[in-house]
Design an enzyme around this catalytic site. Structure first.
Site, mmCIF file in Angstrom:
data_model
loop_
_atom_site.group_PDB
_atom_site.id
_atom_site.type_symbol
_atom_site.label_atom_id
_atom_site.label_comp_id
_atom_site.label_asym_id
_atom_site.label_seq_id
_atom_site.Cartn_x
_atom_site.Cartn_y
_atom_site.Cartn_z
ATOM 1 N N ASP A 67 -5.711 -12.504 -1.715
ATOM 2 C CA ASP A 67 -6.113 -12.003 -0.392
ATOM 3 C C ASP A 67 -7.423 -11.232 -0.477
ATOM 4 O O ASP A 67 -7.905 -10.919 -1.559
ATOM 5 C CB ASP A 67 -4.998 -11.123 0.205
ATOM 6 N N ASP A 136 7.239 -2.166 1.722
ATOM 7 C CA ASP A 136 8.099 -2.769 2.748
ATOM 8 C C ASP A 136 8.462 -4.220 2.410
ATOM 9 O O ASP A 136 8.979 -4.943 3.252
ATOM 10 C CB ASP A 136 7.389 -2.727 4.113
ATOM 11 N N HIS A 138 6.296 -6.672 1.396
ATOM 12 C CA HIS A 138 5.297 -7.735 1.618
ATOM 13 C C HIS A 138 4.722 -8.215 0.287
ATOM 14 O O HIS A 138 4.714 -7.487 -0.712
ATOM 15 C CB HIS A 138 4.205 -7.298 2.599
ATOM 16 N N GLU A 143 2.735 -9.756 5.824
ATOM 17 C CA GLU A 143 3.477 -8.608 6.326
ATOM 18 C C GLU A 143 4.858 -9.032 6.824
ATOM 19 O O GLU A 143 5.142 -10.224 6.953
ATOM 20 C CB GLU A 143 2.682 -7.957 7.468
HETATM 21 C C1 GLP Z 1 -1.623 -4.704 -1.174
HETATM 22 C C2 GLP Z 1 -1.916 -6.078 -1.761
HETATM 23 C C3 GLP Z 1 -0.697 -6.658 -2.445
HETATM 24 C C4 GLP Z 1 -0.098 -5.629 -3.398
HETATM 25 C C5 GLP Z 1 0.318 -4.400 -2.623
HETATM 26 C C6 GLP Z 1 0.963 -3.335 -3.496
HETATM 27 O O1 GLP Z 1 -0.991 -4.787 0.043
HETATM 28 N N1 GLP Z 1 -2.382 -6.968 -0.770
HETATM 29 O O2 GLP Z 1 -1.059 -7.836 -3.151
HETATM 30 O O3 GLP Z 1 1.028 -6.190 -4.063
HETATM 31 O O4 GLP Z 1 -0.859 -3.860 -2.029
HETATM 32 O O5 GLP Z 1 -0.018 -2.642 -4.198
HETATM 33 P P1 GLP Z 1 0.251 -1.578 -5.320
HETATM 34 O O6 GLP Z 1 0.383 -2.357 -6.586
HETATM 35 O O7 GLP Z 1 -0.995 -0.724 -5.325
HETATM 36 O O8 GLP Z 1 1.458 -0.823 -4.971
#
Ligand code: GLP
Length: 264
Positions: A67, A136, A138, A143
């Site tokens: 993304d 949450d 995702h 989402e």
């Molecule tokens: C963002 C990214 C996800 C990632 C998530 C959790 O939303 N788009 O790909 O898994 O954050 O991130 P973190 O590893 O910092 O908790």
């Protein structure tokens, strides 16, 4: 799902890096699906270390990131293109021409989402997809409520995701409201998937992903439909799993089988 509960986030990083190294060792021209966020940082440090020790060469790999934020250019320190160049691609010697991101050029966004899907397909699909998870549930920026059949598209971020990701920005107002993300069906097309989660903040999302029903309300639960998913967890992220003891027993047996008959 193969659920692996490990003693610390450091070991989660090591184990995820081992899986990637094994993939690239066997197939130096692998196509890797990569994730951003705090969780994969340890994995990427391990990969950079392996390159410094001359254990691996990533120059033949192709990558597709999950993304990217809409509205940040590639030089913005919080853009995922910048993040990947800094933490992995440059220090680990990836060929930047083979490192792909969904285009966030607003003028052309609908066509470029289809182009991203086509480009992945042209490369024969993703061999190994690395994933983190939102608090949450995702995955990527799919989402809650995302269709389980979704493909690469533009998504509005939820207030929770923007709040969670605000720690990387000076203020929440700077967190973009839109992103382009691979869809859930895009992710499920990968040959193998590794989902990582560490810390108590992820425990409820992991419980719902692993032990709850498959539901668009917990996008990561769609991974239950994929035959080759490994879930790497530290003790905290695993702390709400009801069947934790069973997963530990299965893993012991699995490791024993792999070390006695491991094909090389
Ligand atoms: C963002 C990214 C996800 C990632 C998530 C959790 O939303 N788009 O790909 O898994 O954050 O991130 P973190 O590893 O910092 O908790």
């Amino acid at each position: 799902m193969r659920i692996v509960i490990l003693e610390s986030s450091q070991v989660v990083a090591q184990r995820s890096a081992e899986i990637i190294l094994d993939q690239v060792d066997r197939s130096p021209e692998s196509t890797l699906g990569l994730a951003t966020g705090g969780t994969p940082l340890g994995t990427y440090s391990e990969l950079v270390r392996a390159v410094e020790q001359d254990r691996i060469d990533f120059s033949g790999c192709t990558t597709f990131n999950l993304d990217e934020y809409v509205g940040l250019d590639a030089e913005h320190p919080q853009s995922y293109r910048y993040f990947m160049r800094k933490h992995l691609f440059e220090p680990a010697g990836f060929d930047l021409d083979h490192c792909h991101f969904p285009s966030v050029d607003f003028e052309d966004i609908l066509a470029s989402c289809d182009d991203y899907e086509a480009l992945i397909e042209d490369h024969g699909g993703i061999d190994l997809q690395l994933l983190g998870i939102g608090t949450d549930g995702h995955i990527a920026f799919n989402e809650q409520g995302s269709s389980l059949a979704s493909r690469t598209r533009i998504k509005a971020l939820t207030a929770q995701t923007r709040k969670d990701n605000a720690r990387f920005f000076d203020s929440i107002d700077q967190v973009p409201e839109l992103a382009v993300t691979m869809g859930i069906a895009t992710i499920l097309d990968a040959q193998k998937i590794v989902l990582m989660a560490t810390g108590l903040g992820k425990a409820e999302a992991i419980r719902a992903t692993v032990e709850g029903p498959v539901s668009a309300s917990i996008p990561a639960s769609a991974l239950q439909l994929h035959p080759k998913v490994t879930v790497l967890l530290d003790e905290q992220a695993a702390s709400l799993l009801e069947r934790a003891d069973y997963y530990r027993d299965v893993e012991l047996i699995q490791r024993r089988l792999e070390t006695s008959v491991a094909p090389k």
